[in-house]
Design an enzyme around this catalytic site. Structure first.
Site, short mmCIF file in Angstrom:
data_model
loop_
_atom_site.label_atom_id
_atom_site.label_comp_id
_atom_site.label_asym_id
_atom_site.label_seq_id
_atom_site.Cartn_x
_atom_site.Cartn_y
_atom_site.Cartn_z
N GLU A 284 -12.95 27.55 -2.54
CA GLU A 284 -14.03 27.24 -3.49
C GLU A 284 -14.47 28.49 -4.24
OE1 GLU A 284 -18.59 25.42 -3.27
OE2 GLU A 284 -17.65 26.32 -1.50
N LYS A 349 -17.37 18.81 -8.65
CA LYS A 349 -18.08 18.44 -7.42
C LYS A 349 -19.20 17.46 -7.76
CE LYS A 349 -20.41 20.54 -3.42
NZ LYS A 349 -20.87 21.81 -2.82
N CYS A 402 -16.61 21.96 -0.44
CA CYS A 402 -17.61 22.44 0.51
C CYS A 402 -18.19 21.30 1.35
CB CYS A 402 -18.70 23.22 -0.24
SG CYS A 402 -19.81 24.14 0.85
#
Length: 526
Positions: A284, A349, A402
């Site tokens: 990430e 995301k 994440c």
């Protein structure tokens, strides 16, 4: 046992609160990296006995009694979350000058807020609290519903759900594919709380027999699944890069070229086993700059890649506003780059971290000078929806950036072949946080019936098969390139179910049983 139960039942005031707090704190040892789940057979019977004792205060009225009951659950939750999530404060010390003032809010405020859900769990349970077996079912139902609420309300935060205590190894993870995490939460609390009947209450034999039977089915089903042969359709050779860039210097402009050079060097090293990688994965926000600002970086990545190779990495993506005067929006994205150095796909995301990646009530907080902890370019905007990332013409992945991977039931795209989890746990150093995060990703693989590929900046990176077994992994703070052959099963899962829905149905069934037993108990007493 009866003597101990009687002493706990008769506790009141600060002594009762202290015991509840210590029982919750003890339960933390059931979570990663400790995985000592037997402590729950102590913590939850104590909680049952404390709730038994709360029934003796009838002279105070119903509202006062329920405040007492809520307090027992809240203190239990405070101990559990305080000792289970203290490491979150480490992220604030990365930029201590800006965020050290918020340390008490993270270390004490967040656990205090999450403890409210366990207070609610006890109120739900105590509202139908028959003697014996019924109260164990009621507690399981209460915690099942509370954990569902915790995963749902205010964007949700289901970290360290009680059910993970019942899934420390792959053998004990397989049931999550049938009943989902919400179902496991409720059933785990039933099993953990069952020994309370040895100290007080009726139905000892049937309660303990039911708990033993559930535990045996849980383990037996896991053994059956792990022993079953699996037919594989395709293989994908993958290189997972773990650069272990220190978080404190990650966004230092002076380190930008050094970080890029480290990633390219690790990615281009000769293959030590198997075929040359078809897919190279970086973590990430691997690069501390916008790709659109650095065409030279894109060119360097293209030169690094051999013909047919694909690089997938986490990066910040920008998008200009559509209307005049509208600010630029930034996204935490999974980006795919081909061997020509061209960006061929980018998936944003969807589930952002409150106060980490964006500010709730942003205008209000910015007026008093607050900003998100992970903010580097002005805060992130959420992606519109999830979609698959085509890795090869025949293989697709579902990107989960994440902490998106901690949410049960969110891996839901039917056309994907594996889960791709990019993360950066360097914020939390060598604390329980990265281990807990990896465990939850591991369970998501089992829940979805899909293998998982995970790249973390400083660990834990690796590949997990669809049954939760770690194929290969790097430990924390290791720097290297991990070459793994991902085996993609012919069938995505051994049972075709919707775990999220089944988990909720399991809780509702327990609620019906608990309420039915409560009604029967009251009818018999009249």
């Amino acid at each position: 046992m009866q003597s101990l139960a009687a002493r706990i039942i008769l506790l009141w005031g600060w002594r009762r609160s202290l015991v509840a707090f210590l029982a919750g704190a003890l339960a933390v040892l059931s979570q990663a990296p400790y995985d000592f789940f037997p402590v729950c057979f102590v913590s939850f019977p104590i909680l049952v006995w404390l709730l038994d004792g709360a029934s003796g205060e009838r002279g105070d009225g119903a509202i006062r009694r329920y405040i007492t009951i809520f307090g027992i659950g809240w203190w239990f939750g405070l101990g559990y979350f305080l000792f289970g999530l203290w490491w979150i404060g480490k992220a604030l010390l990365v930029d201590a000058e800006a965020f050290a003032w918020a340390l008490p809010l993270a270390v004490l405020g967040l656990p205090a807020g999450l403890a409210v859900f366990y207070g609610i769990a006890c109120v739900i349970a105590r509202s139908c609290w028959p003697d014996g077996l019924g109260r164990i079912v009621a507690l399981a139902c209460g915690f099942g519903l509370a954990e569902w609420l915790r995963a749902t309300l205010l964007t949700g935060f289901p970290w360290n759900a009680i059910g993970y205590a019942a899934m420390p190894i792959p053998l004990l993870m397989q049931s999550v594919h049938v009943v989902g995490l919400f179902g496991i939460n409720a059933l785990a609390v039933f099993v953990f709380a069952a020994p309370a009947v040895l100290g007080s209450g009726r139905h000892r034999r049937i309660t303990l027999s039911a708990a033993v039977l559930l535990a045996a089915v849980h383990a037996g089903y896991g053994a059956w699944v792990l022993a079953a042969p699996v037919e594989y359709a395709r293989k994908l050779s993958i290189r997972i890069v773990q650069p272990s860039v220190p978080q404190g210097g990650k966004w230092d402009p002076a380190m930008r070229d050094e970080i890029l050079a480290r990633l390219i060097d690790l990615s281009g090293r000769p293959t030590t086993k198997g075929r040359a990688p078809e897919l190279i994965v970086w973590p990430e926000t691997a690069l501390p700059f916008l790709l659109t600002d650095r065409p030279d970086a894109l060119a360097a990545m293209g030169n690094m890649l051999a013909d047919g190779q694909l690089l997938v990495l986490g990066a910040v993506r920008s998008e200009a506003g559509t209307a005049e005067g509208e600010p630029v929006r930034y996204y935490n994205a999974t980006v795919a780059i081909d061997d020509n150095g061209e960006i061929v796909d980018a998936i944003d995301k969807v589930h952002l971290v409150p106060f980490g990646e964006y500010l709730p009530f942003e205008r209000l907080f910015r007026q008093v000078g607050l900003r998100a902890v992970a903010e580097t370019v002005g805060g992130f905007s959420p992606g519109a929806h999830r979609r698959a990332l085509q890795v090869t013409p025949a293989i697709a992945a579902e990107p989960m950036i994440c902490y998106e991977v901690i949410f049960p039931g969110e891996v839901a795209l039917p056309e994907v072949d594996f889960i791709l989890n990019l993360t950066n746990d360097a914020w939390f150093g060598n604390t329980p946080g990265p281990y807990q995060h990896f465990r939850q990703a591991q369970v998501r693989a089992v829940e979805a019936g899909l293998p998982l590929v995970r790249s973390a900046n400083n660990g834990i990176s690796g590949v997990v098969d669809r049954s939760g077994r770690v194929v290969d992994a790097y430990a924390l703070d290791v720097t290297g390139a991990l070459d793994v052959e991902l085996q993609i099963p012919v069938k995505k899962s051994h049972i075709s179910v919707a775990p999220k829905m089944i988990g909720v149905l399991t809780i509702l069934l327990l609620a019906i049983i608990a309420c039915g037993m409560s009604v029967l108990a009251r009818l018999r007493s009249t």
